[in-house]
Design a protein around this motif. Sequence first.
Motif, short mmCIF file in Angstrom:
data_model
loop_
_atom_site.label_atom_id
_atom_site.label_comp_id
_atom_site.label_asym_id
_atom_site.label_seq_id
_atom_site.Cartn_x
_atom_site.Cartn_y
_atom_site.Cartn_z
N VAL A 76 -0.04 15.23 17.86
CA VAL A 76 0.34 16.44 17.13
C VAL A 76 0.35 16.16 15.63
O VAL A 76 -0.18 16.95 14.83
N SER A 115 -1.66 20.92 28.54
CA SER A 115 -0.42 20.40 27.97
C SER A 115 0.68 21.45 28.06
O SER A 115 0.43 22.65 27.85
N ASP A 117 2.73 21.72 25.88
CA ASP A 117 2.95 22.10 24.49
C ASP A 117 2.31 23.45 24.17
O ASP A 117 2.65 24.07 23.16
N PRO A 135 1.11 28.46 21.16
CA PRO A 135 0.95 27.13 20.56
C PRO A 135 1.33 27.15 19.09
O PRO A 135 1.02 28.08 18.36
N SER A 140 -1.91 21.79 19.95
CA SER A 140 -1.61 22.67 21.07
C SER A 140 -2.53 23.89 21.08
O SER A 140 -2.85 24.43 22.14
N ASN A 168 6.15 16.41 28.22
CA ASN A 168 6.18 15.08 27.62
C ASN A 168 6.18 14.00 28.69
O ASN A 168 6.94 14.07 29.66
N ARG A 209 13.66 17.32 24.95
CA ARG A 209 12.38 17.59 25.59
C ARG A 209 12.38 17.11 27.04
O ARG A 209 13.23 16.32 27.45
#
Length: 312
Positions: A76, A115, A117, A135, A140, A168, A209
Amino acid sequence: MQPVAGEGREAPGPAGGRAFVTGGGGFAGRHLLDLLPGAVAPSRDEVDLLDASALTEAIRASAPETVWHLAAKASVGRSWDAPAETIADNVTMTVNLLEAVRTEAPHALVVLISSGDIYGPPQHLPVDEDSPLRPQNPYSVSKATCDLLGGQYADATGLPVVRLRPFNHTGPGQSDDYVVGTITRQVAEAEAAGLDEALVLTGNPDSARDFSDVRDVARAYVAAAELEPGVYNVASGRAVSVRDLIELVRAAARIPVRHEVDPARVRGHDVPEVRGSAERLRAATGWRPEIPLERTIADALDAWREALGATR
């Protein structure tokens, strides 16, 4: 330890059928290859996924029954430094792969690793597969696009595509671009230097997370080969704060650990809590996380100790 963009490998699949794995040299990819019997050596049978012709030829030659697509530029933080490159490369690799499978192995199952994310700030917890995609960073955005491409190919061409959305995941071998990787590396470096204590710097300590062990996630990837095409989360269902991670690292460390917040590491507009629901995957396969986070952290710290020892 950064996932390798643009790498393809052949390996026997979980049921003996031929499989093609991209990103096998990356963090999760190496653990996936450990679960595929007879996987080729990481330095062999590679192909650049940005080269459509070479990838098409590789798929034609390998005639896979299952394709796992893990390859991506996955940081990221780095995606903010190079947003156009991150988006372009991740999307191009995915389009090239889907096209190659569509033309050369149309009956192969594609397990496309997306993902968690891509959901962005959750509207409700836990986050399920029906949640909207919002996102919040270039990485993302790229993964959301790849995810949607997988769905589009499935709908438009009939290509069987399983889209996995892992939240994660961490464990031994993760780079220090990620929170557990950087925490455990800082402690291992302090130990290796013979310091009396380890100073660990993090961003927001209350950010929570959904963490799973990468080895459990790799098992989910293998189980996905038996799924019906569709979208499935891979998640533990619990949220763990950075502060809690520090305590787990402190328990595994050989020296005292002192924690400080580094303002430079604090992200703006940080979402307080994210956790996902993997009930759909569990119902379909029986998969659930098995490795406790205490072991995950301890193994990640041991991996840094070994890596730093090898470089000294």
